[in-house]
Design a protein around this motif. Structure first.
Motif, PDB file in Angstrom:
ATOM      1  N   SER A 153      -1.111  -1.016  -4.577  1.00  0.00           N
ATOM      2  CA  SER A 153      -2.269  -1.557  -3.897  1.00  0.00           C
ATOM      3  C   SER A 153      -2.852  -2.790  -4.594  1.00  0.00           C
ATOM      4  O   SER A 153      -3.270  -3.755  -3.945  1.00  0.00           O
ATOM      5  CB  SER A 153      -3.311  -0.446  -3.845  1.00  0.00           C
TER       6      SER A 153
ATOM      7  N   HIS B  76      -5.709  -2.211   3.473  1.00  0.00           N
ATOM      8  CA  HIS B  76      -6.122  -1.948   2.096  1.00  0.00           C
ATOM      9  C   HIS B  76      -7.271  -0.933   2.079  1.00  0.00           C
ATOM     10  O   HIS B  76      -7.329  -0.058   1.214  1.00  0.00           O
ATOM     11  CB  HIS B  76      -6.548  -3.250   1.414  1.00  0.00           C
TER      12      HIS B  76
ATOM     13  N   HIS C  39      -1.591  -6.139  -3.552  1.00  0.00           N
ATOM     14  CA  HIS C  39      -2.014  -6.642  -2.240  1.00  0.00           C
ATOM     15  C   HIS C  39      -3.171  -7.635  -2.399  1.00  0.00           C
ATOM     16  O   HIS C  39      -3.355  -8.530  -1.574  1.00  0.00           O
ATOM     17  CB  HIS C  39      -2.479  -5.445  -1.395  1.00  0.00           C
TER      18      HIS C  39
ATOM     19  N   GLU D 186       0.830  -1.213   0.000  1.00  0.00           N
ATOM     20  CA  GLU D 186       0.000   0.000   0.000  1.00  0.00           C
ATOM     21  C   GLU D 186       0.861   1.258   0.000  1.00  0.00           C
ATOM     22  O   GLU D 186       0.631   2.161  -0.794  1.00  0.00           O
ATOM     23  CB  GLU D 186      -0.931   0.016   1.232  1.00  0.00           C
TER      24      GLU D 186
END
Ligand code: FUC
Length: 747
Positions: A351, A415, A354, A346
């Motif tokens: 992102s 997240h 993830h 992140e």
């Protein structure tokens, strides 16, 4: 005037940097000698390769993320898929050799000359075309390319064949079937094939495409998706579609896909590009700040190359493994390793990378009758929990690691914290977090002080099992805290929220100061001063957790410092990386930097060692535990981000731990919680200008050691700043607007 200013702010946001960022590469003046220490990794998130750059014989070992022995009942291990060999018998004597891995392009290159003729090889793994692409050419020459191609299956469980210009290997492991296909496409010259090789003679250039996959399916109840024939056909279609494109088009599609993500973050430390090969640079690591930036970006490169596409996390070695009996089965380890693999996702603006981990957690945690739920049920609790080792088939064993469920949930929350995606929070994260809370509602017990503690826990991987170990308490605290925040955002079921509040109020937070001023690791057994165990499990609350900070409580932060000092400045690869982030959270940039340099210490040992003086990096900049373990790469990248920006306490702290070695520089594109994207330029170790893009229109709160002079919006208009308390400022933002903050020297 206003127009000009607006253009300037936009320009400085989008391209802070025309600096040394374009030259991010690992390079060598000789071929690799050993897979682990000197071959170079390429990958598209699931399909990976390691190339050696041998001249007479090129060797590309390859992997696919789901090629595992084992099943839900049998432990198994992550496997080598196979090896591709290219033999150039006439290229024995060569000059002008160079082997490069460009992080800017995610392309490996090998160049050399034979009898004055230049040869060029280029390798990349395309995400849009799902194939390893290799190009062999001699720029400016015709008819110079002659070599043979060989594909080796690392298992030989099935029938392998060559048909015209396509090689196929296929077979079956305990549970899953696999298939790999290689297509050789020559431009001019001749192509012939025998039973076990493809021969190219006098071609102008050759493109080789390699694709590989299995019929693994995380979403199926038995982990199997297609039949063998369906798998074979899918790969045939895939390679046919890739081969219908020119090499130039394949490369263009690859660059566009990769650079869109990689270029989001740029770090300039004012270093010039060194003119010595990377292995020599590592020997001189203490003197090089270029290497600091390269190592930071290498973590982002490895993330993009090992965590995209299929919903499975990268493992102990990302996706790269040449051994069918790898150390620790090259599995998914839950007591630091897999989490560290995702620490930079992140904060360093990846992102998307993830999600393979997050979706895997959700699927296994909520799987009806799945092993994670079974483990909870076995001890009479609702919800789900884990052991220390896990496989891609839900198999989990070796030593209970119950609080890992809370640690996994930190990733689910993070997240959201960075993206502010409420739909994701409601549908994906929250049900899993709630279920983990229910596990602890059923499991926690009251101690003699009326506090709730987790019974019979371990501080990985040392000492006795006892109640209320700091590791467990601190992680459960994070789980309850973050689930409570999530509940408020999505208006969760009031009965659950009420229970959560009651339990949270009674929870022992795992932070207690011991007799030598340290954070206690255990309640009963003594903490030994000078215990330099690699795990920092009692400092979970410092990093990656959020309870300990100088912003919150000096006494506890001082105690954390005492504990960290006691652990020492060495450690296995990942341990050094963790300490970078911990010192950054204590705002000690020079100590964090000392650990970064310790992480860059040259290591050569390739067998398992737990000795603290053996960790570091190999010549290919793979982190060495030893052996190679990719967590330390990702941990160092996250640690560097943490030195430049922190946002875990509800505000953005600019340059919290800038080391004195980085007096001048800039960072572009780091993410902060609240969906902000931040650029910072600094000189004389002080921020000069900071530009913030507001992704969700949240209020922006900031902390800086310097006084904030002015905040202007994109149109150059001054924005009202609210001074909260010493060092803290805030201002309202609008969604998708950019704000520029300037500083003055005095506070
Ligand atoms: C944990 C660590 C070890 C090693 C292994 C893969 O058990 O304690 O150091 O990293 O994972």
């Amino acid at each position: 005037m206003i127009k000009k200013l607006k253009a300037f702010i936009l320009f400085s946001f989008l391209s802070i940097t025309v600096f040394g960022q374009k030259d991010l590469k690992l390079w060598y003046d000789k071929p690799a000698v050993e897979w682990m220490t000197s071959a170079l990794p390429i990958g598209n998130g699931e399909l990976g390769g390691m190339f050696f750059g041998g001249v007479e014989t090129e060797h590309l070992q390859f992997n696919e993320k789901s090629l595992w022995q084992g099943s839900p009942k049998v432990r198994g291990a992550y496997q080598n898929f196979g090896d591709l060999y290219l033999d150039f018998p006439s290229h024995r004597n060569y000059t002008d050799y160079k082997r490069i891995l460009s992080l800017n392009d995610a392309i490996g290159t090998v160049t050399y000359k034979v009898n004055g003729v230049s040869y060029l090889r280029e390798y990349f793994v395309s995400n849009p075309d799902s194939a390893i692409v290799m190009r062999i050419s001699s720029p400016g020459n015709k008819g110079k390319i002659s070599f043979s191609v060989n594909l080796k299956d690392a298992h030989h469980t099935g029938e392998n064949q060559v048909k015209e210009n396509i090689f196929t290997i296929k077979g079956k492991l305990n549970l899953i079937s696999y298939n790999a296909q290689v297509k050789v496409i020559n431009e001019s010259g001749q192509l012939t094939s025998t039973q076990d090789e493809i021969l190219v003679e006098n071609a102008d250039a050759v493109t080789i495409l390699l694709t590989a996959d299995t019929n693994y399916d995380l979403y199926s109840s038995n982990y199997i998706g297609e039949t063998e024939n369906q798998l074979q056909k899918r790969l045939f279609d895939r390679i046919s579609s890739a081969s219908s494109k020119t090499y130039a088009l394949l490369k263009e599609r690859h660059l566009k896909d990769y650079q869109l993500l990689f270029d989001r973050v740029q770090l300039d430390l004012g270093a010039t590009t060194p003119d010595i090969p990377t292995d020599e640079l590592i020997r001189k690591h203490k003197e090089s700040i270029y290497l600091d930036a390269l190592y930071f970006q290498y973590g982002r490169y490895l993330m993009l190359s090992s965590s995209r596409g299929m919903d499975l996390p990268n493992n102990l070695q990302g996706i790269w493994n040449n051994d069918n009996m790898p150390p620790w089965e090259c599995d998914i380890h839950t007591n630091i390793n897999i989490q560290m693999n995702y620490w930079p996702a992140e904060s360093t603006n990846l992102s998307e990378c993830h999600l393979p981990f997050i979706n895997y957690i959700k699927t296994e945690a909520l799987r009806e009758g799945g092993s994670w739920r079974q483990l909870a049920e076995n001890i009479g609790a609702r919800g789900w929990t884990l052991n220390t080792q896990s496989t891609i088939f839900g198999h989990t064993d070796w030593n209970a690691n119950r609080p890992a469920n809370a640690w996994y949930c930190m990733h689910l929350w993070q997240h959201y914290a960075y993206s502010n995606d409420v739909e994701y929070l409601e549908k994906t994260a929250f049900p899993v977090m709630k279920s983990a809370c229910e596990f602890w509602f059923d499991r926690l017990k009251e101690d003699t002080n009326g506090k709730l503690v987790a019974p019979d826990e371990w501080s990985p991987e040392q000492g006795d099992w006892e109640d209320g170990v700091a590791y467990a308490q601190q992680l459960i605290w994070e789980l309850f805290n973050q689930t409570l925040k999530a509940s408020q955002i999505i208006n969760a079921d009031p009965e659950f929220v009420n229970t959560l509040k009651i339990k949270f109020a009674k929870l022992d937070n795992g932070i207690e100061i011991g007799d030598w001023g340290q954070i206690r690791e255990w309640k009963i057994q003594p903490d030994i001063k000078g215990n330099d165990h690699r795990h920092l499990s009692h400092l979970m609350a410092l990093y990656p957790g959020n309870q300990i900070s100088y912003h919150l409580n000096k006494t506890y932060a001082d105690a954390a410092k005492i504990s960290l000092e006691s652990r020492g400045d060495e450690g296995t690869g990942w341990s050094r990386a963790w300490k970078i982030a911990c010192w950054a959270r204590l705002f000690d940039g020079d100590h964090a930097y000392k650990l970064l340099k310790a992480a860059l210490h040259r290591s050569t040992l390739t067998v398992i060692s737990m000795d603290n003086d053996k960790g570091g990096v190999y010549d290919n900049l793979f982190d060495s535990h030893p052996p190679f373990q990719i967590d330390g790469n990702f941990g160092a990248t996250a640690g560097i981000a943490e030195m430049l920006l922190q946002s875990n306490l509800g505000f953005i702290h600019i340059l919290p731990a800038l080391p004195s070695a980085w007096t001048k520089g800039s960072i572009k594109g780091l993410k902060a919680e609240g969906n902000f994207t931040v650029n910072i330029n600094w000189e004389d170790s002080k921020p000069i200008v900071c530009t913030i893009y507001s992704g969700s229109g949240n209020k922006c709160s900031l902390y800086s050691d310097l006084k904030i002079n002015k905040v202007v919006d994109q149109k150059g208009r001054s924005i009202k700043i609210k001074k909260d308390k010493a060092g803290f400022f805030s201002f309202e933002t609008k969604e998708r607007e950019i704000y520029s903050i300037s500083f003055s020297d005095n506070k």
